[in-house]
Structures are given as structure tokens and as C-alpha cells.
Design a protein around this motif. Structure first.
Motif, PDB file in Angstrom:
ATOM      1  N   UNK A 268       9.866  -6.382   8.004  1.00 27.95           N
ATOM      2  CA  UNK A 268       8.434  -7.322   8.325  1.00 27.95           C
ATOM      3  C   UNK A 268       7.347  -6.417   8.028  1.00 27.95           C
ATOM      4  N   UNK A 269       6.711  -6.993   7.078  1.00 29.21           N
ATOM      5  CA  UNK A 269       5.337  -6.275   6.580  1.00 29.21           C
ATOM      6  C   UNK A 269       4.223  -7.318   6.975  1.00 29.21           C
ATOM      7  N   UNK A 270       3.144  -6.628   7.053  1.00 28.34           N
ATOM      8  CA  UNK A 270       1.974  -7.672   7.630  1.00 28.34           C
ATOM      9  C   UNK A 270       0.809  -6.614   7.178  1.00 28.34           C
ATOM     10  N   UNK A 271       0.191  -7.489   6.173  1.00 23.72           N
ATOM     11  CA  UNK A 271      -1.097  -6.512   5.351  1.00 23.72           C
ATOM     12  C   UNK A 271      -0.881  -5.198   5.073  1.00 23.72           C
ATOM     13  N   UNK A 272       0.095  -4.629   4.437  1.00 24.17           N
ATOM     14  CA  UNK A 272       0.532  -3.392   4.247  1.00 24.17           C
ATOM     15  C   UNK A 272      -0.308  -2.913   3.000  1.00 24.17           C
ATOM     16  N   UNK A 273      -0.828  -1.952   3.308  1.00 23.45           N
ATOM     17  CA  UNK A 273      -1.620  -1.242   1.928  1.00 23.45           C
ATOM     18  C   UNK A 273      -1.294   0.430   1.932  1.00 23.45           C
ATOM     19  N   UNK A 274      -1.050   0.861   0.692  1.00 24.17           N
ATOM     20  CA  UNK A 274      -0.726   2.107   0.269  1.00 24.17           C
ATOM     21  C   UNK A 274      -2.070   2.791   0.021  1.00 24.17           C
ATOM     22  N   UNK A 275      -1.968   4.122  -0.403  1.00 21.71           N
ATOM     23  CA  UNK A 275      -3.215   4.902  -0.709  1.00 21.71           C
ATOM     24  C   UNK A 275      -3.766   4.390  -1.770  1.00 21.71           C
ATOM     25  N   UNK A 276      -3.079   3.885  -2.726  1.00 28.23           N
ATOM     26  CA  UNK A 276      -3.707   3.162  -4.060  1.00 28.23           C
ATOM     27  C   UNK A 276      -3.163   1.540  -4.193  1.00 28.23           C
ATOM     28  N   UNK A 277      -1.857   1.650  -4.204  1.00 33.56           N
ATOM     29  CA  UNK A 277      -1.141   0.452  -4.203  1.00 33.56           C
ATOM     30  C   UNK A 277      -0.103   0.354  -3.277  1.00 33.56           C
ATOM     31  N   UNK A 279      -2.389  -3.264  -2.282  1.00 28.17           N
ATOM     32  CA  UNK A 279      -3.688  -3.499  -1.530  1.00 28.17           C
ATOM     33  C   UNK A 279      -3.151  -4.244  -0.415  1.00 28.17           C
ATOM     34  N   UNK A 280      -2.381  -5.248  -0.475  1.00 26.46           N
ATOM     35  CA  UNK A 280      -2.011  -5.812   0.624  1.00 26.46           C
ATOM     36  C   UNK A 280      -0.680  -6.888   0.348  1.00 26.46           C
ATOM     37  N   UNK A 281       0.395  -6.639   1.328  1.00 28.05           N
ATOM     38  CA  UNK A 281       1.580  -7.128   1.091  1.00 28.05           C
ATOM     39  C   UNK A 281       2.278  -7.507   2.595  1.00 28.05           C
ATOM     40  N   UNK A 282       2.808  -8.717   2.678  1.00 31.50           N
ATOM     41  CA  UNK A 282       3.021  -9.401   3.777  1.00 31.50           C
ATOM     42  C   UNK A 282       4.548 -10.036   3.366  1.00 31.50           C
ATOM     43  N   UNK A 283       5.500  -9.700   4.032  1.00 34.66           N
ATOM     44  CA  UNK A 283       6.916 -10.345   3.777  1.00 34.66           C
ATOM     45  C   UNK A 283       7.880 -10.308   4.969  1.00 34.66           C
ATOM     46  N   UNK A 284       8.713 -10.934   4.992  1.00 35.95           N
ATOM     47  CA  UNK A 284       9.810 -10.877   6.269  1.00 35.95           C
ATOM     48  C   UNK A 284      11.202 -11.010   5.357  1.00 35.95           C
ATOM     49  N   UNK A 285      11.921  -9.926   5.306  1.00 38.25           N
ATOM     50  CA  UNK A 285      13.103 -10.194   4.859  1.00 38.25           C
ATOM     51  C   UNK A 285      14.538 -10.216   5.519  1.00 38.25           C
ATOM     52  N   UNK A 479      -1.834  -5.862  -7.215  1.00 41.09           N
ATOM     53  CA  UNK A 479      -1.866  -5.152  -5.713  1.00 41.09           C
ATOM     54  C   UNK A 479      -1.626  -6.089  -4.566  1.00 41.09           C
ATOM     55  N   UNK A 480      -1.769  -7.196  -4.960  1.00 39.67           N
ATOM     56  CA  UNK A 480      -1.663  -8.458  -3.689  1.00 39.67           C
ATOM     57  C   UNK A 480      -0.358  -9.199  -3.743  1.00 39.67           C
ATOM     58  N   UNK A 481       0.197  -9.172  -2.860  1.00 42.77           N
ATOM     59  CA  UNK A 481       1.685  -9.821  -2.902  1.00 42.77           C
ATOM     60  C   UNK A 481       1.510 -11.301  -2.317  1.00 42.77           C
TER      61      UNK A 481
END
Length: 501
Positions: A268-277, A279-285, A479-481
Motif C-alpha cells: 500500500x502506497x499513499x502519496x509516495x514521492x521519490x527523490x526525482x520520480x 512525484x505522487x503515487x498511491x495504490x493498494x495491491x 510522475x503522478x499515478x
């Protein structure tokens, strides 16, 4: 091989080629006609590369004949082949990133006067070559611009311009030209190819993507195990017939789908951001599902998988894998049962100089012995079980990984993840550079894993497989999911529109 267009520009008859005891080609026939795109099809190891190298002058056949415009054709090297009218653009063409566009186009053929480069003639020839490959209205790169500043699509067109810099080019050989291109760049390439055939140039086109072949080619030839199988008009052949000709067997269903029962959330991810990419990723697997991620190259898909696995730094947001909250190292992810299949098979996914068996057991040697020793018998038994289970075509566990076809190499990479006990799989372009028969095998493996309760997060640029393999698909844009949606609500067209913003 008759054609309403008259005699073939380039014809091969009875071609054979051996490398030691290995027979790469045997009695191969081919005829290429003016103004047509002719697709050369076959699985990895079918002999396509050897045939292309012979046509391009990089190798000589042991037997058989070649004719160009009805005259014997036996070029001593690629340069003479180009002078005679046959140009070859390899799957990974040589690019000198620090040289200019002009210098890359005229590599080894820079015009000179009195020992000095004739800059005026060079610029004229390079500009003329570029104008052939950049569609009308497209932004043409400056001749003095370093190639390292160009995107992948423009680099591919520069390689095409180099092939066409010889004004007498009549046969153009393209080997997997779209393997690193996004959909927009592929469309641009197709427009160029259609323009070239309209001028009477014959194009020999190699691709694993049958959808592309059906759109761009008029005729096809299939090789299997180094031998000529069939040649005909594409319009008279169905896709399933092509697959059967290439694989030598009936592929009943390219995208199998067993009963899958989504279970507990394991990633599960919520508003995950990396150093560059990203930018924002949320999901539930969940267990028992395949969640796909679509998007253009550079959108941040690979970076997302690497951040989850611990290879890239997480800057913000939340990340939970099973019961563990927060980022972790790759070693910890492996211990949790998370496995990453890298898009860079040769650079990161495989130790090519080691055997198949060593590659399969490499990340879990402790299970094969005691006190720091590995039991050769256990290693061989484990490797043999995966050779059988995944249908890896090889002489045995001791064969070097580098000697396998791309599809079988990918199955070895899958085997290592399964041997390690991974039940959360992060798959980055799992079928890139893989022939249609091996792709069908990999889809079957993915389906079986999902049906058994494994959770699979899959990145792919190949939209048909996302629709065919996945249960839900999210699209990453800059960069946005986006939100994951069931594939029943999606189409390739819809995914493409969303990916291009």
C-alpha cells in the motif's frame, strides 16, 4: 515468391550458415520488393539476426545465392552493402553521443577535400538525409547539436538518416526499430517508413509486435529454427496463424486468465514521492491480482518500482509492504518475499557469464547446503525443476545464461525470484525483447502465480498485454499515478489518451 510488382529487388535462395557445430540458417528463401514493407518474423533464435547480417554484408553465407537487381550480390562488408544500395539499422544502433547530429549521420563517410573535411558538402548531405526522416512540420534537430541532447525517438531517426545518407539506398533493413520508442515516436517512425516506400524503397522490417507488423507491412516471411517456414501476403493471414507459424505449435490463448480471488492488501502506497520520480503515487495491491502501470517512457514507472524495492530513495509519503511500514533495503525486501524483475535484463537481471543453474540459485544459496557450502546436486536438482516448470529451452543447468534467447533468459530471471520465495512480484517490462511464443509462456506463468495468491505489480509499455494480463491498470503521467481501474472499463485507446495527457 511471385509479386504483382515484378521482380524482387533483393532475393536470397538456399542460404545456409553455420557457426562451428551450430546450424544458424538452412535453406532460407527471401524476396523483397520495391515500395513494400516486408516483415521478417520468428522467435528468438530463429535465425533472423544471422540473415540480416548476411544481407547487410557483416557476414558471408556458407551456401546459397544472393541477388540485388538481378545481379549477384556478395558484399565484402557493410560499407560496400550501403554503396550497393542496402542499408541496415540495428536494434541497438551505434550512436556517438558526444558527436553532433551531422557527424553521427556521416560517420565514416565525411566528405573531404585536400585532406580536410568539406563542411559545406557535409552539411548539405546531412540536411538532405534528415529531411527524409523527419515528417513535414516536425522539429528537425540542428546539425551541430550533440546527439546526447536528443530523445530516444530523435536518436532513432538520426540512425535512419545515417542509413539513407547514401543517395542510392534501395533496401532499408530495420531491426526492432520501435523497441525503445513510445507510442507517439512509433507513429512518427511509421510515417517515415510509409514515405520511404512511397518513393520505391523496399523495407525489411523485424519486430516481435504483431500489431505493428499488421499495420505497417504488406508481406511477411517466417523463420523457425534457422529454416524458411512460409512467406505470403499479410492481408491473407490471421494473427493466430502467424503465431502458430512462428512458434511451431498452436498457442491456444495468448492471454490466459484463470480464476483469481483478490485477498488481503500486501502493498500500500499513499502519496509516495521519490527523490526525482515519482512525484505522487498511491495504490493498494492485493494477493491474487495483477495490477498494471501504463505510461510513457520517463513518466516515473520504473522509479516507482525501484523505490518500493529499496533501490531508490523515498522522499515523502507512506509505504507499507505486508506488516512493515516505511522504506527498506533490497535485502530486507527480499527477506519479506518481495522480488524485482528489472527492465535491464542484461545489466541488472542476469549474470550472463554464469550458468543457468547458478543464476537461478544465486540469491538463496544458504538453502542448498550447510556451513557455507553449496551442494552441487541440490543446485542442479533445483535448476532442473525450474527448467521443466517454466519451459526453459536449454541444454541443461550448466549452459551459460548468455547463450540463451531473450525469452529463455527472462524465464531464468523469473525462476530466481520464485526460488527465493517471492510472493510479491514487481515486474518491469517483463516481455521486452521477447518473442511471441515466449511471451505466451510468460503470460501463463504470471496468470498461474496470480491464481495461486501471489501479488503482482507490472509495468509495461505494451498496451495489449496490460489489457490482457492485468485485473486493474493505473496510468502514470509525468510522475503522478492515476486511479486504478478494472480492465473491463479500459481500452488501449483510452490508456494511450490518458498516458499522453
Amino acid at each position: 515468391m511471385s509479386s504483382p510488382r515484378g521482380e524482387a529487388i533483393l532475393r536470397a535462395a538456399g542460404l545456409a550458415k553455420s557457426f562451428g557445430a551450430t546450424r544458424a540458417l538452412s535453406n532460407v528463401e527471401l524476396g523483397i520488393y520495391a515500395g513494400e514493407v516486408h516483415a521478417l518474423l520468428g522467435e528468438n533464435g530463429a535465425g533472423k539476426s544471422t540473415l540480416l547480417k548476411i544481407l547487410a554484408g557483416a557476414q558471408s553465407p556458407d551456401e546459397g545465392s544472393l541477388e540485388l537487381f538481378g545481379q549477384p550480390y556478395r558484399p565484402r562488408d557493410p560499407e560496400q552493402a550501403r554503396e550497393l544500395g542496402v542499408a541496415y539499422v540495428a536494434q541497438e544502433p551505434a550512436i556517438c553521443a558526444d558527436l553532433s547530429v551531422e557527424e553521427n549521420i556521416l560517420l565514416a563517410t565525411l566528405p573531404a577535400r585536400f585532406g580536410f573535411v568539406d563542411r559545406r558538402t557535409a552539411a548539405r548531405r546531412a540536411r538532405a538525409a534528415l529531411e527524409q526522416v523527419f515528417p513535414e512540420g516536425a522539429s528537425v534537430p540542428a546539425l551541430a547539436r550533440p546527439v546526447r541532447e536528443l530523445g530516444q525517438g530523435d536518436r532513432q531517426l538520426v540512425c535512419l538518416a545515417r542509413a539513407l545518407a547514401h543517395e542510392n539506398c534501395k533496401v532499408l533493413i530495420l531491426d526492432e526499430p520501435t523497441s525503445t520508442l513510445n507510442s507517439r515516436e512509433t507513429e512518427r517512425l511509421f510515417a517515415v517508413v510509409r514515405g520511404l516506400t512511397a518513393r520505391g524503397i523496399a523495407v525489411l522490417y523485424v519486430s516481435h509486435f504483431l500489431e505493428e507488423v499488421e499495420r505497417i507491412a504488406q508481406r511477411y516471411t517466417v523463420l523457425r529454427d534457422g529454416q524458411f517456414v512460409h512467406s505470403a501476403e499479410l492481408a491473407a493471414t490471421t494473427r493466430s496463424e502467424l503465431v502458430q507459424l512462428m512458434a511451431g505449435r498452436q498457442v491456444a490463448e495468448l492471454f490466459p486468465r484463470s480464476a483469481r480471488t483478490p485477498g488481503e492488501i500486501v502493498l500500500e502506497l499513499s502519496e509516495l514521492a521519490g527523490e526525482k520520480l515519482p512525484i505522487s503515487a498511491s495504490l493498494a495491491l492485493r494477493r491474487g491480482e495483477v495490477l498494471g502501470i501504463a505510461g510513457l517512457l520517463g513518466a516515473g514507472r520504473t522509479e516507482l518500482l525501484r523505490a518500493i524495492f529499496g533501490l531508490n530513495r523515498v522522499k515523502s509519503g507512506t509505504l507499507q509492504v505486508k506488516a512493515v511500514l516505511g522504506p527498506a533495503s533490497p535485502a530486507h525486501r527480499l527477506a519479506q518475499g518481495v522480488g524485482l524483475l528489472s527492465e535491464d535484463r542484461k545489466g541488472e537481471g542476469l549474470a550472463e557469464s554464469l550458468s543457468i543453474g547458478d543464476n537461478i540459485v544465486l540469491s538463496k544459496l544458504e538453502s542448498l547446503g550447510r556451513f557455507g557450502f553449496v551442494s552441487p546436486k541440490k543446485r542442479t536438482d533445483v535448476a532442473r525443476s525450474y527448467l521443466q516448470r517454466l519451459g526453459i529451452r536449454a541444454r541443461g543447468p550448466d549452459q551459460l545464461a548468455r547463450d540463451l534467447s531473450g525469452g529463455n533468459q527472462q524465464k531464468v530471471c523469473f525462476s530466481r525470484l520464485l526460488q527465493h520465495g517471492a510472493d510479491v512480484l514487481l515486474l518491469d517490462e517483463p516481455t521486452r525483447g521477447v518473442d511471441v511464443g515466449s511471451r505466451a509462456d510468460l503470460y501463463r506463468i504470471i496468470d498461474q502465480l496470480a491464481a495461486r495468491g501471489n501479488a503482482i505489480l507490472m509495468v509495461s509499455s505494451y498496451l495489449p498485454e496490460l489489457i490482457g494480463v492485468c485485473d486493474r491498470v493505473s496510468v502514470m503521467v509525468r510522475g503522478k499515478l492515476g486511479r486504478a481501474r478494472p480492465v473491463s472499463e479500459l481500452s488501449e485507446h483510452a490508456l494511450l489518451l490518458e498516458a499522453t495527457g
